[in-house]
Design a protein around this motif. Structure first.
Motif, PDB file in Angstrom:
ATOM      1  N   PHE A 193       0.863  -1.229  -0.028  1.00 55.32           N
ATOM      2  CA  PHE A 193      -0.084  -0.206   0.189  1.00 55.32           C
ATOM      3  C   PHE A 193       0.960   1.292   0.057  1.00 55.32           C
ATOM      4  O   PHE A 193       0.524   2.285  -0.849  1.00 55.32           O
ATOM      5  N   ILE A 194       2.093   1.247   0.629  1.00 55.53           N
ATOM      6  CA  ILE A 194       2.834   2.452   0.852  1.00 55.53           C
ATOM      7  C   ILE A 194       3.443   2.558  -0.607  1.00 55.53           C
ATOM      8  O   ILE A 194       3.529   3.827  -0.981  1.00 55.53           O
ATOM      9  N   ILE A 195       4.027   1.374  -1.137  1.00 56.59           N
ATOM     10  CA  ILE A 195       4.693   1.484  -2.624  1.00 56.59           C
ATOM     11  C   ILE A 195       3.611   2.152  -3.636  1.00 56.59           C
ATOM     12  O   ILE A 195       3.944   2.945  -4.420  1.00 56.59           O
ATOM     13  N   ASN A 196       2.513   1.717  -3.483  1.00 56.32           N
ATOM     14  CA  ASN A 196       1.458   2.214  -4.551  1.00 56.32           C
ATOM     15  C   ASN A 196       1.225   3.685  -4.270  1.00 56.32           C
ATOM     16  O   ASN A 196       1.079   4.479  -5.173  1.00 56.32           O
ATOM     17  N   ALA A 197       1.227   4.075  -3.001  1.00 52.76           N
ATOM     18  CA  ALA A 197       0.948   5.475  -2.741  1.00 52.76           C
ATOM     19  C   ALA A 197       2.142   6.402  -3.141  1.00 52.76           C
ATOM     20  O   ALA A 197       2.080   7.330  -3.990  1.00 52.76           O
ATOM     21  N   VAL A 198       3.233   5.700  -3.174  1.00 52.64           N
ATOM     22  CA  VAL A 198       4.754   6.646  -3.647  1.00 52.64           C
ATOM     23  C   VAL A 198       4.524   6.602  -5.254  1.00 52.64           C
ATOM     24  O   VAL A 198       5.094   7.835  -5.751  1.00 52.64           O
ATOM     25  N   LEU A 199       4.359   5.531  -5.847  1.00 52.58           N
ATOM     26  CA  LEU A 199       4.261   5.405  -7.180  1.00 52.58           C
ATOM     27  C   LEU A 199       3.296   6.513  -7.585  1.00 52.58           C
ATOM     28  O   LEU A 199       3.403   7.029  -8.598  1.00 52.58           O
ATOM     29  N   ALA A 200       2.300   6.650  -7.040  1.00 56.44           N
ATOM     30  CA  ALA A 200       1.157   7.749  -7.418  1.00 56.44           C
ATOM     31  C   ALA A 200       1.872   8.978  -7.350  1.00 56.44           C
ATOM     32  O   ALA A 200       1.408  10.003  -8.024  1.00 56.44           O
ATOM     33  N   ALA A 201       2.376   9.220  -6.398  1.00 58.31           N
ATOM     34  CA  ALA A 201       3.054  10.655  -6.315  1.00 58.31           C
ATOM     35  C   ALA A 201       4.231  10.745  -7.212  1.00 58.31           C
ATOM     36  O   ALA A 201       3.967  11.982  -7.684  1.00 58.31           O
ATOM     37  N   VAL A 202       4.868   9.813  -7.438  1.00 55.12           N
ATOM     38  CA  VAL A 202       5.761   9.989  -8.643  1.00 55.12           C
ATOM     39  C   VAL A 202       5.132  10.322  -9.922  1.00 55.12           C
ATOM     40  O   VAL A 202       5.328  11.264 -10.842  1.00 55.12           O
ATOM     41  N   ALA A 203       3.987   9.651 -10.387  1.00 55.96           N
ATOM     42  CA  ALA A 203       3.133   9.747 -11.515  1.00 55.96           C
ATOM     43  C   ALA A 203       2.577  11.309 -11.395  1.00 55.96           C
ATOM     44  O   ALA A 203       2.457  11.800 -12.617  1.00 55.96           O
ATOM     45  N   SER A 204       2.232  11.719 -10.166  1.00 62.72           N
ATOM     46  CA  SER A 204       1.733  12.963 -10.175  1.00 62.72           C
ATOM     47  C   SER A 204       2.608  14.032 -10.612  1.00 62.72           C
ATOM     48  O   SER A 204       2.656  15.032 -11.204  1.00 62.72           O
ATOM     49  N   LEU A 205       3.960  13.856 -10.086  1.00 59.21           N
ATOM     50  CA  LEU A 205       4.905  14.804 -10.579  1.00 59.21           C
ATOM     51  C   LEU A 205       5.121  14.982 -11.856  1.00 59.21           C
ATOM     52  O   LEU A 205       5.478  16.109 -12.633  1.00 59.21           O
ATOM     53  N   LEU A 206       5.180  13.839 -12.593  1.00 64.88           N
ATOM     54  CA  LEU A 206       5.452  13.568 -13.975  1.00 64.88           C
ATOM     55  C   LEU A 206       4.303  14.208 -14.892  1.00 64.88           C
ATOM     56  O   LEU A 206       4.476  14.851 -15.860  1.00 64.88           O
ATOM     57  N   ILE A 207       2.942  13.833 -14.628  1.00 62.18           N
ATOM     58  CA  ILE A 207       1.959  14.137 -15.321  1.00 62.18           C
ATOM     59  C   ILE A 207       1.118  15.391 -15.018  1.00 62.18           C
ATOM     60  O   ILE A 207       0.596  16.271 -15.957  1.00 62.18           O
ATOM     61  N   SER A 208       1.408  16.257 -13.790  1.00 63.79           N
ATOM     62  CA  SER A 208       0.556  17.466 -13.645  1.00 63.79           C
ATOM     63  C   SER A 208       1.250  18.370 -14.519  1.00 63.79           C
ATOM     64  O   SER A 208       0.180  19.555 -14.624  1.00 63.79           O
ATOM     65  N   PRO A 209       2.416  18.640 -14.781  1.00 67.21           N
ATOM     66  CA  PRO A 209       2.668  19.875 -15.881  1.00 67.21           C
ATOM     67  C   PRO A 209       1.840  20.061 -16.941  1.00 67.21           C
ATOM     68  O   PRO A 209       1.664  20.947 -17.515  1.00 67.21           O
ATOM     69  N   THR A 210       1.638  18.574 -17.488  1.00 69.85           N
ATOM     70  CA  THR A 210       0.775  18.545 -18.651  1.00 69.85           C
ATOM     71  C   THR A 210      -0.693  18.908 -18.395  1.00 69.85           C
ATOM     72  O   THR A 210      -1.310  19.412 -19.055  1.00 69.85           O
ATOM     73  N   TYR A 211      -1.308  17.855 -17.389  1.00 67.32           N
ATOM     74  CA  TYR A 211      -2.686  17.922 -17.237  1.00 67.32           C
ATOM     75  C   TYR A 211      -3.039  19.147 -16.589  1.00 67.32           C
ATOM     76  O   TYR A 211      -4.274  19.323 -16.312  1.00 67.32           O
ATOM     77  N   LEU A 212      -1.999  19.730 -15.698  1.00 64.81           N
ATOM     78  CA  LEU A 212      -2.240  20.980 -14.762  1.00 64.81           C
ATOM     79  C   LEU A 212      -2.908  20.330 -13.657  1.00 64.81           C
ATOM     80  O   LEU A 212      -3.887  19.317 -13.708  1.00 64.81           O
ATOM     81  N   ALA A 213      -2.986  20.995 -12.505  1.00 70.53           N
ATOM     82  CA  ALA A 213      -3.289  20.401 -11.280  1.00 70.53           C
ATOM     83  C   ALA A 213      -4.769  20.684 -10.926  1.00 70.53           C
ATOM     84  O   ALA A 213      -5.044  21.893 -11.036  1.00 70.53           O
ATOM     85  N   LYS A 214      -5.542  19.695 -11.230  1.00 72.99           N
ATOM     86  CA  LYS A 214      -6.883  20.153 -11.073  1.00 72.99           C
ATOM     87  C   LYS A 214      -7.766  18.991 -10.377  1.00 72.99           C
ATOM     88  O   LYS A 214      -7.101  17.838 -10.393  1.00 72.99           O
ATOM     89  N   PHE A 215      -8.832  19.084  -9.386  1.00 72.71           N
ATOM     90  CA  PHE A 215      -9.502  18.271  -8.487  1.00 72.71           C
ATOM     91  C   PHE A 215     -10.019  17.105  -9.389  1.00 72.71           C
ATOM     92  O   PHE A 215      -9.982  15.766  -8.997  1.00 72.71           O
ATOM     93  N   ASP A 216     -10.091  17.249 -10.540  1.00 71.87           N
ATOM     94  CA  ASP A 216     -10.728  15.963 -11.314  1.00 71.87           C
ATOM     95  C   ASP A 216      -9.676  15.433 -12.378  1.00 71.87           C
ATOM     96  O   ASP A 216      -9.976  14.635 -13.377  1.00 71.87           O
ATOM     97  N   MET A 217      -8.534  15.802 -12.359  1.00 73.60           N
ATOM     98  CA  MET A 217      -7.371  15.328 -13.118  1.00 73.60           C
ATOM     99  C   MET A 217      -7.210  13.967 -13.141  1.00 73.60           C
ATOM    100  O   MET A 217      -6.524  13.238 -14.082  1.00 73.60           O
ATOM    101  N   GLY A 218      -7.665  13.346 -12.039  1.00 74.48           N
ATOM    102  CA  GLY A 218      -7.382  11.878 -11.948  1.00 74.48           C
ATOM    103  C   GLY A 218      -8.410  10.926 -12.636  1.00 74.48           C
ATOM    104  O   GLY A 218      -8.310   9.894 -12.736  1.00 74.48           O
ATOM    105  N   ASP A 219      -9.563  11.551 -13.217  1.00 71.64           N
ATOM    106  CA  ASP A 219     -10.526  10.807 -13.965  1.00 71.64           C
ATOM    107  C   ASP A 219      -9.774  10.035 -14.970  1.00 71.64           C
ATOM    108  O   ASP A 219     -10.042   9.013 -15.178  1.00 71.64           O
ATOM    109  N   SER A 220      -9.104  11.030 -15.907  1.00 72.09           N
ATOM    110  CA  SER A 220      -8.572  10.420 -17.185  1.00 72.09           C
ATOM    111  C   SER A 220      -7.349   9.312 -16.783  1.00 72.09           C
ATOM    112  O   SER A 220      -7.470   8.388 -17.237  1.00 72.09           O
TER     113      SER A 220
END
Lengths: 291, 380
Positions: A193-220
């Motif tokens: 569970f901890i590894i999953n959470a950290v992987l998600a944080a890495v994905a967030s760092l990499l994708i947010s500049p393109t997707y822009l940080a938004k409450f519904d950015m996780g949908d896609s």
């Protein structure tokens, strides 16, 4: 040909981010039988944690570390203890419904407490491109590919070459046998569970500049990661990687050679084809269950 | 006797209620995009209206009556917008403000039209005002007016021979796309890649690659705010170094904020700009920023001026009659010297289309800079 190379590099980079989130799906499924439909929001929340830090003058690298710690505590340990542990004994369906509810709750929480509008998110990589094999590829694509690739390979090595990793795999394969062998199953599942959470944080760092940080950015991203995990094989971590990259590359190729209008449907079509002709996924192993 | 007393009591209450309604606050209802893809536009528009209402109420209201402004979130969803328009009718709205998105106003304006309520919109799609609706009024230029100005600038100032277009496939984008194609054809500019994208699209890599490979002299980007920022970021990421031109959204404040340095150098025609070389507009922008802690974009000015237009015309007709207000607005000219709140001299034609000065803007060092003021189509 030049177009093709550029499209493949860019698609692989995007696909690698899908793979990071998809890995979480497969790991949680293998370790605890959990299907987490809030996985997209697990990518969204660290983006806002990082934003809160950077807007207070914290450098991005430090903000990322803070996001990893916060994610590990809230989305790793907290998620397991508060949502999964009480519900898992009732079967998969209640847990699926709970994670769907969690997904809505997290989105509304961020929307109400931070903003409904998209927020700018700093990029780790510089803008622009550099020449490679007669074409030009962006620093961002190559950087994303390197980081995501490094993490995926490290994770594979960790699971296959370390005692803890093997113990985690043993738990995924047969919990009772793992207990007999003296493995602390509860701790191993917590690690997942901890590894999953950290992987998600890495994905967030990499994708947010393109997707822009938004409450519904996780949908896609949550949807694509789920499809990637199914396409590659829900019971294989390497399958998640293949599924993610396949979706990323095909999306780019269809978007360019056919029409960008069809791009968003690629993952769904691929998912349907795999489900029809190879339900266990491209690299997955067929599982039999006695009723 | 008891029954008679009851009737008298009911009549007194009825008369009192009617009198209270006629002297009490005037209901004005906002249908605005506070979430979903239109959140940036709707929030700006709504805050502009709120600020104007606050100022007007502080000075005694309109014709001695305060304004009771309530607003609801359409979630950028036309279906929700239509339902909320019905709610606004049930609230006896004197005027309806919004929605801002063309797709939503197309659906919701049928409701306000049937109820004969004056409705201001931020939508720019050309055919909003081409359906013979006497109650619909714009707060910004129609695409049919704006696109020829953009094409003329491309031809005369930038000397473009060919141009690509990236547009959003919704009512706003489709209307703009069609008008843009007409305008460049009239000016002899060749169309290169024609790339449609989805509302809320997050990945523009394929679209930008298509544009890069087309070899045209520049690209016209016509998508909503968040997508504009994503497109600019992707153009920068892929090292696109030709002119990036837009209309209204591309150099907006929120786009600049979201796109960061990727927005530098982008050019756009805008009907309204907080950086316009007009002291009243700049003073408004400062007050807005002080109150809401962010810099307004054109939508903030749209909402603010729309409310002052309502005030000016209501005072002119001397009563709160929404049908009379709509009738008076057709062909109206409202001047800043008489009504400072409208910020710029403004006029409406028989369709409800607005006319006033407009601006050519460029992003320099993260700021929108106005480098040319264009006169109204029909000078006052």
């Amino acid at each position: 040909m030049v177009d093709l190379i550029q499209l493949i590099v860019s698609g692989t980079a995007t696909g690698a981010i899908y793979a990071l989130a998809a890995l979480g799906f497969t790991l949680l499924w293998q370790a605890s039988g959990t299907i987490n439909f809030a996985q997209g929001e697990f990518v969204m929340l660290p983006a806002f944690t990082m934003l809160i830090c950077t807007t207070r003058g914290v450098p991005l690298w430090l903000a990322f570390l803070v996001a990893c710690v916060v994610s590990a505590i809230l989305l790793g340990i907290g998620f397991k203890r508060i949502v999964v542990d009480p519900l898992i004994r009732h079967g998969v369906i209640p847990l699926v419904i709970a994670t769907l509810g969690l997904s809505i709750g997290l989105k509304q929480l961020v929307k109400a407490s931070y903003a409904a509008e998209a927020q700018p998110f700093p990029s780790v990589f510089p803008a622009g491109q550099f020449p490679l094999f007669g074409t030009h590829v962006s620093y961002s694509d190559v950087g994303t590919l390197l980081i995501a690739g490094l993490i995926v390979i490290s994770l594979q090595l960790f699971l296959k070459r370390t005692v803890t990793g093997r113990a985690m795999q043993a738990c995924a394969q047969n919990m009772d046998a793992a207990k007999v062998l003296g493995i602390n199953v509860k701790t191993m599942v917590l690690y997942v569970f901890i590894i999953n959470a950290v992987l998600a944080a890495v994905a967030s760092l990499l994708i947010s500049p393109t997707y822009l940080a938004k409450f519904d950015m996780g949908d896609s991203i949550g949807q694509k990661a789920f499809f990637a995990a199914i396409i590659g094989g829900f019971n294989q971590t390497s399958g998640a990687l293949l599924g993610g990259v396949l979706i990323g590359v095909l999306e780019n190729l269809i978007g360019f050679y056919v029409s960008p209008a069809y791009k968003e449907g690629v993952a769904l079509v691929l998912f349907m084809v795999v489900i029809l002709f190879r339900p266990e996924g491209l690299l997955g192993k067929a599982e039999e269950r006695k009723v | 006797m008891k029954r008679f007393a009851g009737w008298i009591g009911a009549m007194v209450l009825g008369v009192a209620a009617t009198a209270a309604a006629q002297n009490g606050p005037v209901p004005i209802v906002g249908l605005v995009e506070l979430s979903g893809p239109g959140a940036v536009s709707g929030t700006n528009f709504n805050d502009g209206v709120r600020m104007a209402v606050e100022e007007i109420n502080a000075k005694g209201g309109i014709l001695g009556r305060k304004i009771d402004y309530t607003y609801n979130d359409t979630q950028s969803n036309p279906g929700v917008a239509k339902a909320l328009a019905q709610k606004a009718v049930d609230q006896n709205a004197y005027v309806v403000m919004g929605p801002v998105f063309s797709g939503s106003i197309f659906v919701s304006m049928d409701v306000t039209r049937k109820a004969e309520i004056t409705n201001f919109t931020g939508g720019e799609a050309a055919n909003i005002t081409q359906q013979g609706n006497p109650y619909i009024f714009r707060t910004s230029f129609t695409q049919a007016n704006a696109m020829p100005r953009v094409a003329r600038y491309m031809k005369n100032a930038l000397k473009l021979k060919s141009v690509d277009i990236i547009w959003v496939n919704n009512d706003f984008g489709k209307g703009g796309h069609d008008e843009f194609l007409k305008a460049i054809k009239a000016d002899g500019i060749k169309l290169g890649a024609d790339v449609s994208t989805d509302q809320g699209q997050v990945d523009f890599s394929g679209a930008v690659l298509k544009v890069k490979q087309s070899g045209s002299d520049g690209v016209f980007v016509y998508v909503n705010e968040e997508e504009s920022a994503r497109a600019l970021r992707e153009l920068a990421k892929q090292g696109y170094n030709k002119p990036r031109i837009g209309e209204t959204t591309l150099t907006g404040q929120k786009v600049i904020e979201l796109a960061g340095s990727a927005a530098d150098g982008a050019i756009a025609h805008v009907g309204l700009s907080p950086d316009a070389p007009i002291p009243a507009v700049r003073a408004f922008a400062e007050r807005f920023q002080k109150e809401f802690k962010y810099k307004p974009d054109h939508n903030g000015i749209k909402g603010y001026t729309a409310m002052y237009i309502v005030k000016a015309m209501t005072e002119k007709i001397g009563k709160f009659d929404t049908k009379a207000l709509a009738a008076a607005l057709h062909g109206a000219k409202i001047l800043v010297k008489d009504h400072p709140g409208v910020l710029m001299d403004v006029s409406f034609d028989k369709n409800g289309d607005i006319d006033r000065e407009s601006f050519m803007t460029k992003v320099e060092n993260g700021k929108q800079v106005v480098f040319e003021t264009l006169p109204p189509l029909h000078p006052f």
